[in-house]
Design a protein around this motif. Sequence first.
Motif, PDB file in Angstrom:
ATOM      1  N   VAL A 401       7.192   4.328  -5.369  1.00  0.00           N
ATOM      2  CA  VAL A 401       7.249   3.108  -3.525  1.00  0.00           C
ATOM      3  C   VAL A 401       7.764   2.103  -4.354  1.00  0.00           C
ATOM      4  N   LEU A 402       6.687   1.244  -5.425  1.00  0.00           N
ATOM      5  CA  LEU A 402       7.153   0.268  -5.864  1.00  0.00           C
ATOM      6  C   LEU A 402       8.902  -0.029  -6.386  1.00  0.00           C
ATOM      7  N   ALA A 403       8.895   0.636  -6.948  1.00  0.00           N
ATOM      8  CA  ALA A 403      10.877   0.894  -6.997  1.00  0.00           C
ATOM      9  C   ALA A 403      11.806   0.546  -6.359  1.00  0.00           C
ATOM     10  N   MET A 404      11.202   1.415  -4.405  1.00  0.00           N
ATOM     11  CA  MET A 404      11.839   1.542  -3.993  1.00  0.00           C
ATOM     12  C   MET A 404      11.938   0.354  -3.653  1.00  0.00           C
ATOM     13  N   ALA A 405      11.034  -0.097  -2.952  1.00  0.00           N
ATOM     14  CA  ALA A 405      10.289  -1.875  -2.310  1.00  0.00           C
ATOM     15  C   ALA A 405      11.271  -2.381  -3.000  1.00  0.00           C
ATOM     16  N   ASN A 406      11.216  -2.531  -4.025  1.00  0.00           N
ATOM     17  CA  ASN A 406      11.685  -3.968  -4.877  1.00  0.00           C
ATOM     18  C   ASN A 406      13.448  -3.614  -5.135  1.00  0.00           C
ATOM     19  N   SER A 407      13.818  -2.678  -4.554  1.00  0.00           N
ATOM     20  CA  SER A 407      15.212  -2.289  -4.926  1.00  0.00           C
ATOM     21  C   SER A 407      16.404  -3.255  -4.473  1.00  0.00           C
ATOM     22  N   THR A 408      15.647  -3.292  -3.598  1.00  0.00           N
ATOM     23  CA  THR A 408      16.791  -4.867  -2.881  1.00  0.00           C
ATOM     24  C   THR A 408      17.590  -6.135  -3.413  1.00  0.00           C
ATOM     25  N   GLU A 409      17.892  -6.890  -2.886  1.00  0.00           N
ATOM     26  CA  GLU A 409      17.976  -8.349  -3.311  1.00  0.00           C
ATOM     27  C   GLU A 409      17.430  -9.047  -2.771  1.00  0.00           C
ATOM     28  N   TYR A 410      17.110  -8.140  -1.582  1.00  0.00           N
ATOM     29  CA  TYR A 410      16.151  -9.608  -0.545  1.00  0.00           C
ATOM     30  C   TYR A 410      14.516  -9.595  -1.273  1.00  0.00           C
ATOM     31  N   GLY A 411      13.830 -10.098  -0.941  1.00  0.00           N
ATOM     32  CA  GLY A 411      12.262 -10.899  -1.881  1.00  0.00           C
ATOM     33  C   GLY A 411      11.396 -11.525  -0.266  1.00  0.00           C
ATOM     34  N   LEU A 412      11.419 -11.217   0.541  1.00  0.00           N
ATOM     35  CA  LEU A 412      10.868 -12.360   2.034  1.00  0.00           C
ATOM     36  C   LEU A 412       9.154 -11.994   1.432  1.00  0.00           C
ATOM     37  N   SER A 413       8.722 -11.082   3.054  1.00  0.00           N
ATOM     38  CA  SER A 413       7.721 -10.223   2.117  1.00  0.00           C
ATOM     39  C   SER A 413       7.513  -9.107   2.215  1.00  0.00           C
ATOM     40  N   ALA A 414       5.891  -8.281   1.969  1.00  0.00           N
ATOM     41  CA  ALA A 414       6.052  -6.942   2.039  1.00  0.00           C
ATOM     42  C   ALA A 414       4.922  -6.373   3.308  1.00  0.00           C
ATOM     43  N   THR A 415       4.338  -5.759   3.764  1.00  0.00           N
ATOM     44  CA  THR A 415       3.078  -5.455   4.037  1.00  0.00           C
ATOM     45  C   THR A 415       2.911  -4.136   2.904  1.00  0.00           C
ATOM     46  N   VAL A 416       1.230  -4.079   3.193  1.00  0.00           N
ATOM     47  CA  VAL A 416       0.787  -2.886   2.389  1.00  0.00           C
ATOM     48  C   VAL A 416      -0.669  -2.364   2.782  1.00  0.00           C
TER      49      VAL A 416
END
Length: 480
Positions: A401-416
């Motif tokens: 899931v980390l690989a998929m979550a971090n795969s975009t060019e964006y990096g604003l927020s995340a929820t866990v």
Amino acid sequence: MEIIKNYINGELVEAANGQSFDNYNPANGEVYSQIPDSTSKDIQQAVDAASDAFPAWSKTSRKERSDLMLKVADLIDANHDRLAAAESKDNGKPIKLASRVDIPRASANFRFFATAILHESTEAHQSDQDAINMTLRSPIGVVGCISPWNLPLYLFTWKIAPAIATGNTVVAKPSEITPMTAFLLSELCIEAGLPAGVLNIVHGTGPNAGQAISEHPEIKAISFTGGTETGKRIAATAAPMFKKLSLELGGKNPNIIFADCDFEEALKTSVHSSFANQGQICLCGSRIFVERSIYDKFKDAFVARVDKLVVGDPASEGSNLGAVVSKPHMEKVLGFIDLAKKEGGTILTGGNQVHLDGDLAKGYYVAPTVIEGLSHDCQTNQQEIFGPVVTITPFDSEEDVLAMANSTEYGLSATVWTSNLHKANRVSSELKAGIVWVNCWLFRDLRTPFGGVKKSGVGREGGWDVLNFFTEKKNVCIKL
Ligand code: TXE
């Protein structure tokens, strides 16, 4: 027809060229007001007014600035209902959202920075060489604030309040798609007695009025929130002039749901984090990842909840979703839904424009849409849609899931979502994002740093960060 005016040098004026353009009500697709079509000439007048006001404003006491800003905050509260109705009409958002979030937050922004300046301190460093260093902080001068259409008064005041609190004078431009509450704010600033030229609000398009702000040599810093492409253009213009830049750009945020979460809480909040403000919040969790053992259960419950959401008249208390902000934006969102189908996605619910009856028949409504079956690296899962559209994808492990979550060019927020604190810590530290919410979403404490990494922007707003952004530090070294 309502006429919006610029606020320059303490007065409400038309654009210098006398031109204006149409402002649409997204709920019914009708033109209801006129916006000044300002150009570099208006920006020049605003810069002149701000430059003239700077020497006196930058020397006012903190208490004086604070008192004036608190007066503006009180006036926003006193005009709460009128401002909320105006925001809902201009943007298409449900009146209950404008009433409970947008307008209270606008006065909170003024109050927060009006009082923050009463409590700040600067650093001192005692040196080994028998000297003491003091760090002084001064306002920059004339600064520019450019804001978007999704949270109009909320984000506009989030920029101008810290800018004027720190003693700068401001040339600000709200989005031309939602200019109304910024105009109403200018009337409140006059009523509060804000000195002429301290805040200048110039309306107009990005290429005309916005570009003129980025290009103006006397505007020394720019705080911008909006699309990543616009941010790139502003940086390309302003960086060679060595302007200070704070850029809060797009997001494509992951919402990660582990099997050991509080299921009901994760479910309820995920509906909200997916579709609040028609999904037009840069912090919305538009990519939902669910651990495989609860995937089907979560998916079914989520779709059942989404099916119950009411898309309706923004002015009605019963609507969960109102209209999206404009016709071009609605077409863009619907285009992304078509793309998702072409990429092999299955629409679990929504996927279409909603046609309301009567007066609202020409409004811009999109059904809340949930899509599954897409790969994490397809365009639908990589590009910011900024509408009521989410994808849902199963995962097998943290690494996965980390690989998929971090795969975009964006990096604003995340929820866990997890009840395991160790896992929450591990995953939070590995997520490439400026903000991580664990077991909650959009809990905002105005003291915390706010901003993103990668193409989500540069710099941080909020708290001491933004007070630092709007001031220049000077170190004075005194030999003892
Ligand atoms: O933003 P723009 P738009 C994203 C979202 C959306 C896309 C475009 O994906 O679909 O951006 O939205 C001004 N120099 N976000 O078109 O164009 C413009 O007038 C100076 C994310 O509204 O970036 C407006 O005041 N200024 C977002 C502001 O920039 C310029 C919120 C934002 O407009 C300019 C909104 C120029 N050359 C949209 N061109 C978020 N992250 O919160 C435009 N502007």
